[in-house]
Enzyme design. Structure first.
Site, PDB file in Angstrom:
ATOM      1  N   GLU A   1      34.823  94.509  81.334  1.00  0.00           N
ATOM      2  CA  GLU A   1      35.453  95.272  81.935  1.00  0.00           C
ATOM      3  C   GLU A   1      35.089  96.576  82.056  1.00  0.00           C
ATOM      4  OE1 GLU A   1      39.225  96.145  79.646  1.00  0.00           O
ATOM      5  OE2 GLU A   1      39.976  94.333  80.584  1.00  0.00           O
TER       6      GLU A   1
ATOM      7  N   HIS B   1      38.816 102.050  68.438  1.00  0.00           N
ATOM      8  CA  HIS B   1      39.679 101.030  68.622  1.00  0.00           C
ATOM      9  C   HIS B   1      41.113 100.461  68.313  1.00  0.00           C
ATOM     10  CE1 HIS B   1      37.160 101.356  72.100  1.00  0.00           C
ATOM     11  NE2 HIS B   1      36.014 100.900  71.844  1.00  0.00           N
TER      12      HIS B   1
ATOM     13  N   ARG C   1      53.870  88.312  69.449  1.00  0.00           N
ATOM     14  CA  ARG C   1      54.593  89.038  68.265  1.00  0.00           C
ATOM     15  C   ARG C   1      55.481  90.163  68.438  1.00  0.00           C
ATOM     16  NH1 ARG C   1      50.726  92.911  66.565  1.00  0.00           N
ATOM     17  NH2 ARG C   1      48.157  92.308  67.635  1.00  0.00           N
TER      18      ARG C   1
ATOM     19  N   LYS D   1      42.231  86.440  76.208  1.00  0.00           N
ATOM     20  CA  LYS D   1      42.209  87.942  76.932  1.00  0.00           C
ATOM     21  C   LYS D   1      41.669  87.235  78.494  1.00  0.00           C
ATOM     22  CE  LYS D   1      41.019  90.966  73.649  1.00  0.00           C
ATOM     23  NZ  LYS D   1      41.705  92.025  73.604  1.00  0.00           N
TER      24      LYS D   1
HETATM   25  P1  ADP Z   1      42.188  94.914  70.791  1.00  0.00           P
HETATM   26  O1  ADP Z   1      43.495  93.325  71.251  1.00  0.00           O
HETATM   27  O2  ADP Z   1      41.061  93.887  70.051  1.00  0.00           O
HETATM   28  O3  ADP Z   1      42.589  95.157  70.201  1.00  0.00           O
HETATM   29  P2  ADP Z   1      42.515  96.143  73.421  1.00  0.00           P
HETATM   30  O4  ADP Z   1      42.120  94.718  74.447  1.00  0.00           O
HETATM   31  O5  ADP Z   1      44.435  95.677  72.940  1.00  0.00           O
HETATM   32  O6  ADP Z   1      41.878  94.832  72.161  1.00  0.00           O
HETATM   33  O7  ADP Z   1      42.127  97.343  73.480  1.00  0.00           O
HETATM   34  C1  ADP Z   1      42.045  98.152  72.284  1.00  0.00           C
HETATM   35  C2  ADP Z   1      41.522  99.519  72.812  1.00  0.00           C
HETATM   36  O8  ADP Z   1      40.798  99.408  73.858  1.00  0.00           O
HETATM   37  C3  ADP Z   1      42.976  99.879  74.116  1.00  0.00           C
HETATM   38  O9  ADP Z   1      43.795 100.288  73.193  1.00  0.00           O
HETATM   39  C4  ADP Z   1      41.417 101.031  74.765  1.00  0.00           C
HETATM   40  O10 ADP Z   1      41.787 102.588  73.507  1.00  0.00           O
HETATM   41  C5  ADP Z   1      40.463 100.024  74.770  1.00  0.00           C
HETATM   42  N1  ADP Z   1      40.164  99.733  75.622  1.00  0.00           N
HETATM   43  C6  ADP Z   1      40.136  98.459  75.984  1.00  0.00           C
HETATM   44  N2  ADP Z   1      40.143  98.248  77.726  1.00  0.00           N
HETATM   45  C7  ADP Z   1      39.157  99.379  78.110  1.00  0.00           C
HETATM   46  C8  ADP Z   1      38.747  99.614  79.273  1.00  0.00           C
HETATM   47  N3  ADP Z   1      39.201  99.161  79.888  1.00  0.00           N
HETATM   48  N4  ADP Z   1      38.746 100.949  79.340  1.00  0.00           N
HETATM   49  C9  ADP Z   1      39.238 101.880  78.744  1.00  0.00           C
HETATM   50  N5  ADP Z   1      39.867 101.517  77.245  1.00  0.00           N
HETATM   51  C10 ADP Z   1      39.735 100.256  76.674  1.00  0.00           C
END
Ligand code: ADP
Length: 669
Positions: free
Chosen positions: A200, A235, A292, A116
């Site tokens: 973040e 999440h 993917r 990431k």
């Molecule tokens: P993963 O790859 O583990 O699924 P992601 O980076 O795609 O993680 O994030 C999954 C979820 O977490 C997002 O859909 C969102 O709901 C929440 N999320 C991620 N980053 C943030 C952020 N900076 N602020 C608020 N919510 C976040």
């Protein structure tokens, strides 16, 4: 195109890929572990190769075995599905080294997006907007914390190798940072073999909106619009929809263009998804790119009329994209609900069991079911506990939503707790109807979503009583012929009160213990109470014919379906579903000491670590044991102030649901 492909996956996605392959005249090879010998994906394939024991690490994740299976069967290409090896650059390279086509992007693109933090750097250079944060190499805990402190709380810790919400922790204040960092690192290490983190800014009301992109080897790229995946728990997505409500064409085009810039920055090929957080003011930020096919790809298929697996196969076979951007259009609205074996009332913890009863709604132009299981199959500790994806489509959101609730109410699953009722109740909330979406939706509407269960309970108790009465009568007739005095269905203790015949049934429903007293007030007509002398909750009569209960509750005729399994049964009515378990009467010899620690394993899993030393005094809610199941960490906390006298298990030990983990002494008042 290919003559034969191997699908390096299991469950619904393996079945879904095979369906398209079959339609295109491509033969299919499945792979399977010991646990999947009789799985649907194995029986659907033209050939299947055994690749090892149940744990994925010893089967579905072993690249060499999968490649050997492809060579043995003469498959020309490998479709990795999602999860498992789908985003493993080394696997994509190994395929190429063995003259097998990897149905996915080039290894270099997977690698670029695999981390990431590295992905963020590439996107920053390509002019794709990012969430403010730190994604550098210095992993010193103090450095990470300093960035968090400088940025201001709340922040989100994410595993740079992460996915599926694992290795992710919200941190609300500086003093929580260290504990959260440790937990996130541990989870990430055990899930991905890597514990690097990024920090973040945590946005408090974002929506998760992602863009489906597709690129070919000829240099063409298109986006197939967006999906809103804001409804999440832990999440992880639970209900997704396309298009995203309220996203206008200007935002859509801006996000689509940014997504294509992201794809082009890494010379992408095939299907990919660029995930964004969309803030309340329509600004959006790149989150990550999944290289993917996504779990929720069907909603895109429904609104575009395209088969994305067919596109994948064509592109991997060297063909150009079947359509250009101008030919793609949004038609109508689609939802996907993920049906999981999990307990929404217990923090959505995964559950395991046998699908003793499984009946899905009928499929049609409006309803699609993607599943990899059949009645009688096991949902085991080894794999993801998703049972099926329910996908619906209609001309607009309102109509599609009523298709969704209708189809959910037709789902019948028993043998384990599922989230079907939860999904139904969620989709029926006013806020969901009004599309008031953000990633905190479930927490925000928790009361409304869960309150409805209690209403369900009140309505279903008279039906449960009638079912038990009917069942008891049927069993006692059968027993008088077969003589089984120990059937769990005969647990009711009848006695005579002034000549009246009363039976009581002790049940567990919705986490509540309930006793139902049924008094026969006229032949086959009963008054139901929840205490022996309390007010009647209903007067019932009716009959049970097979699995159909025809009931009359206070003059209201109701038809319910009953699915029973051992000493549990589920009742399904028009708009609610609930599972009941019969509780054996307490014969007085059980331990009366109510001083159980509350530190019992809530699910089958592995002990990860002990948070304190034996003999330690702890405060209420202090972490005591950390366990893991299905790659999710779960922290067990002290039920009160007290002393942890002894741990019955050590890190690495496997434990069953309900196992007592700790000898705990509550502190004297
Ligand atoms: P993963 O790859 O583990 O699924 P992601 O980076 O795609 O993680 O994030 C999954 C979820 O977490 C997002 O859909 C969102 O709901 C929440 N999320 C991620 N980053 C943030 C952020 N900076 N602020 C608020 N919510 C976040």
């Amino acid at each position: 195109m290919f003559d034969k492909i191997l699908i390096a996956n299991r469950g619904e996605i393996a079945c879904r890929v095979m369906r398209t392959a079959r339609r295109l005249g491509i033969r299919t090879v499945a792979v399977y572990s010991d646990a999947d010998r009789h799985a649907l994906h194995v029986s659907m394939a033209d050939e299947a190769v055994h690749i090892g024991p149940a744990p994925a690490k010893e089967s579905y994740l072993v690249a060499e075995r999968i490649i050997a299976a492809a060579k043995k069967t003469g498959a020309g290409a490998i479709h990795p599905g999602y999860g498992f090896l789908s985003e493993n650059a080394a696997f994509a390279t190994a395929c190429a080294d063995n003259n097998l086509v990897f149905i996915g992007p080039p290894a270099s693109a997977i690698e670029a997006m695999g981390s990431k933090s590295a992905a963020k750097q590439i996107m920053e250079n390509a002019g794709v907007p990012l969430v403010p944060g730190y994604h550098g190499d210095d992993q010193n805990a103090a450095t990470l914390k300093k960035h968090a402190d400088d940025m201001g709380y709340p922040v989100l810790l994410k595993a740079t190798a992460g996915g599926g919400g694992k290795g992710m922790r919200q941190v609300w204040s500086s003093d929580q940072f260290e504990e959260a960092l440790e937990a996130a690192k541990r989870e990430s290490q055990s899930s991905f073999g890597d514990d690097r983190m990024l920090v973040e800014k945590y946005l408090t009301q974002p929506r998760h909106v992602e863009i489906q992109v597709f690129c070919d080897r000829q240099g063409n790229g298109v986006y197939l619009f967006e999906r809103d995946c804001s409804v999440q728990r832990r999440h992880q997505k639970v209900i997704e929809e396309a298009p995203a409500p309220g996203v206008n064409d200007t935002v859509r085009t801006a996000m689509g263009d940014a997504a294509l810039r992201a794809a082009r920055a890494i010379d992408y090929e095939g299907a990919g998804t660029v995930e964004f957080l969309l803030d309340t003011d329509d600004t959006f930020y790149f989150m990550e790119m999944n290289t993917r096919l996504q779990v929720e790809h069907p909603v895109t298929e429904m609104i575009t009329g395209q088969d994305l697996v067919e596109w994948q196969l064509r592109v991997a076979g060297g063909e150009a994209l079947p359509m250009n951007q101008n030919q793609l259009q949004i038609n109508g609205h689609a939802f996907e609900a993920r049906i999981y074996a999990e307990d929404p009332d217990n923090d959505f913890l995964p559950v395991t069991g046998t699908l003793s009863y499984l009946h899905a709604p009928d499929e049609s132009a409006h309803v699609r079911i993607d599943t990899g299981v059949l009645r009688g199959d096991e949902v085991s500790i080894y794999y993801d506990p998703m049972i099926a994806k329910l996908i619906v489509w209609d001309e607009n959101r309102t109509r599609a939503l009523s298709r969704l609730t209708q189809a959910l109410s037709e789902y019948r699953i028993s043998g384990m707790t599922t989230n079907v009722n939860f999904l139904y109740n969620l989709a029926s909330t006013n806020a969901f109807r009004q599309a008031e979406l953000d990633t905190g939706f479930i927490e925000k509407h928790n009361a409304e979503i869960f309150h409805r269960n209690e209403t369900d309970l009140e309505q279903l108790l008279p039906l449960a009583a009638l079912f038990l009465i009917q069942r008891r009568q049927q069993r006692s007739i059968a027993n008088s012929q077969s003589g089984d005095p120990y059937s769990p269905w005969d647990l009711a203790n009848g006695w005579n009160l002034c000549g009246a015949s009363i039976h009581d049934y002790h049940l567990l429903a919705n986490g509540n213990e309930v006793t139902l007293f049924a008094e026969e007030i006229a032949p086959d007509r009963y008054t139901i109470r929840t205490t022996p002398e309390g007010a009647s909750i209903a007067t019932v009569e009716g009959n049970l014919s097979g699995e159909i209960l025809h009931a009359d509750v206070d003059g209201h005729r109701i038809r319910a379906v009953v699915a029973e399994h051992d000493a549990t049964f589920s009742l399904f009515t028009q708009d609610s579903a609930l599972q009941f378990s019969l509780i054996e009467p307490d014969c007085g010899d059980a331990e009366t000491d109510a001083g159980g620690s509350g530190l019992t394993a809530p699910m089958p899993g592995t002990i990860v670590s002990l948070s304190v030393a034996p003999g330690s005094t702890v405060k209420k809610d202090q972490a005591v044991v950390i366990m893991e199941a299905m790659k999710m960490e779960h922290t067990l906390r002290a039920p009160s102030d007290g002393t942890v006298e002894e741990f019955y298990y050590q890190p690495g030990d496997l434990v069953d649901t309900g196992a007592e983990l700790v000898r705990f002494n509550t502190a004297e008042e």
